[in-house]
Write a protein that holds these residues in place. Structure first.
Motif, PDB file in Angstrom:
ATOM      1  N   THR A 162      57.809  25.893 -10.814  1.00 27.93           N
ATOM      2  CA  THR A 162      56.656  26.183  -9.965  1.00 27.93           C
ATOM      3  C   THR A 162      56.605  27.650  -9.538  1.00 27.93           C
ATOM      4  OG1 THR A 162      55.478  25.572  -7.945  1.00 27.93           O
ATOM      5  CG2 THR A 162      57.886  25.461  -7.859  1.00 27.93           C
ATOM      6  N   GLU A 163      55.408  28.195  -9.510  1.00 30.30           N
ATOM      7  CA  GLU A 163      55.189  29.551  -9.005  1.00 30.30           C
ATOM      8  C   GLU A 163      54.486  29.533  -7.655  1.00 30.30           C
ATOM      9  OE1 GLU A 163      53.121  31.734 -12.018  1.00 30.30           O
ATOM     10  OE2 GLU A 163      54.812  31.706 -13.422  1.00 30.30           O
ATOM     11  N   THR A 164      53.756  28.470  -7.387  1.00 30.59           N
ATOM     12  CA  THR A 164      53.054  28.368  -6.098  1.00 30.59           C
ATOM     13  C   THR A 164      53.918  27.698  -5.032  1.00 30.59           C
ATOM     14  OG1 THR A 164      52.119  26.183  -6.613  1.00 30.59           O
ATOM     15  CG2 THR A 164      50.854  28.114  -7.314  1.00 30.59           C
ATOM     16  N   ASN A 165      55.043  27.117  -5.468  1.00 28.81           N
ATOM     17  CA  ASN A 165      55.922  26.331  -4.584  1.00 28.81           C
ATOM     18  C   ASN A 165      55.218  25.105  -4.012  1.00 28.81           C
ATOM     19  OD1 ASN A 165      58.269  27.787  -4.977  1.00 28.81           O
ATOM     20  ND2 ASN A 165      57.852  29.193  -3.271  1.00 28.81           N
ATOM     21  N   LYS A 166      54.184  24.642  -4.729  1.00 28.33           N
ATOM     22  CA  LYS A 166      53.502  23.401  -4.389  1.00 28.33           C
ATOM     23  C   LYS A 166      53.520  22.490  -5.619  1.00 28.33           C
ATOM     24  CE  LYS A 166      50.330  25.200  -0.863  1.00 28.33           C
ATOM     25  NZ  LYS A 166      48.904  25.324  -0.455  1.00 28.33           N
TER      26      LYS A 166
END
Length: 373
Positions: A162-166
């Protein structure tokens, strides 16, 4: 009344001519195999390329083939609802058609199977229920897999990617099985990415592609760049692919559905379990009253091969934890601090959750965003 009498007569005939009870000596392997008749009830469609029902079907048919059980000896009933008494009639019809082994593959069948298993008329019919808690000492057992172990591994994959941490979790029904999987997945995520969160949205379905796809799309609109699920269909995987976010499947290797956006899947390997059960029945060694719960070590659950899309270092980390599952040196809910959403410590460095606590789990770990429906 007449219907009931017919069913009772069928059960008596089977008791006299097929097995002398659920355990004991048989009159030769070949004869025991030929007298076996298995009725299986699925909540989903077994012709689908992926899904929970598909994995049961594949495991049962592979086990049967290996033991010389003919396809004509297996009666299949698909897309049978598990939330009303109509399923009980399906089980009764299988018994009336001569089935001496009954397998129910969805949680909600448990109440109805329990009623039948405890009916004296059916005391010589073997009942096997997947994912439930019912059993007895006469003719009824249950089984499931420690899928939370595979979920933890897929959480590692998601946390590193993940890059958005969602990370979005399309959840099915608010029962311990689903909650346990969400928690294990989240703990896997947090083990490699403490900043990430797992956002849960409920569908209250096991297999409704329209609802599941729209729920996944909602999570994606909220910024989730990895999607996983707990349903029988691959609709959430398709939503991920169409919206160009990463996908982690469940039940089967769902790379066929998410295609170029696939990361991996948490998967079932049920052939060995079913082969052992059928072998025990044939040999007169099948035991009632068993609650089987095998995991990665037993080969019942696993993680699918990682795709080339995973983050650098993911394979090594997954392999490290996978080895610990296999040698018993690590488990998900044991021997490190785990807090719930309210910050209460549920596990410490020298404690672990018991199987009873895992099977009744109705709380979320820290890192899950959402409530239990």
């Amino acid at each position: 009344m007449y219907k009931k009498m017919i069913l009772v007569m069928v059960a008596i005939v089977m008791a006299l001519s097929v097995f002398s009870g659920c355990t004991g000596d048989n009159d030769g392997d070949g004869d025991a195999v030929s007298k076996l008749k298995i009725g299986v009830v699925y909540i989903g469609n077994i012709s689908e390329p992926v899904g929970f029902s598909t994995e049961h079907y594949k495991g049962i048919m592979a086990a049967a083939k290996s033991l010389g059980i003919k396809e004509s000896q297996i009666l299949q009933r698909e897309e049978v609802s598990d939330n009303d008494e109509s399923c009980k009639e399906v089980f009764e019809s299988l018994i009336a058609n001569g089935c001496n082994v009954i397998i129910g593959t969805s949680y909600g069948y448990g109440t109805y199977m329990n009623d039948l298993a405890n009916d004296p008329a059916y005391k010589d019919i073997i009942f096997m229920h997947c994912s439930g808690e019912y059993k007895n000492d006469v003719n009824f057992s249950n089984f499931f897999g420690r899928m939370y172990q595979a979920r933890y591994l897929t959480g590692i994959v998601a946390g590193l990617k993940t890059e958005t941490n969602k990370i979005g979790y399309v959840a099915a029904v608010g029962i311990p099985e689903v909650i346990r999987g969400i928690n294990a997945f989240t703990l896997g995520v947090k083990s490699v990415n403490p900043d990430a969160e797992v956002i849960v949205r409920w569908t209250n379905t096991w297999g409704n592609p329209s609802i599941e796809k729209s729920t996944a799309e909602t999570l994606i609109s909220e910024g989730c760049d990895v999607i996983t699920q707990h349903q029988d269909t691959d609709a959430a995987q398709i939503a991920a692919r169409e919206n160009k976010v990463w996908a982690i499947g469940y039940h089967s290797d769902m790379a066929v559905s998410s295609k170029e956006y696939n990361l991996t899947s948490a998967i079932w390997n049920l052939e060995a379990y079913y082969e052992q059960q059928f072998t025990d029945i044939i040999n007169g060694e099948w035991k009632p009253g068993v609650a089987y719960w095998g995991g990665i070590k037993e080969g019942v659950v696993d993680i699918a091969p990682l795709s080339d899309n995973v983050a650098e270092g993911t394979q090594a980390k997954v392999d490290e934890v996978l080895a610990k599952f296999k040698d018993g040196s690590f488990d998900v809910f044991a021997n490190y601090e785990i807090k719930d959403q309210d910050g209460n410590v549920k596990v410490t460095a020298d404690t672990k959750l018991t199987d009873e606590e895992l099977l009744s789990m109705m709380w979320f770990v820290e890192g899950v965003v959402g409530t239990i429906d």
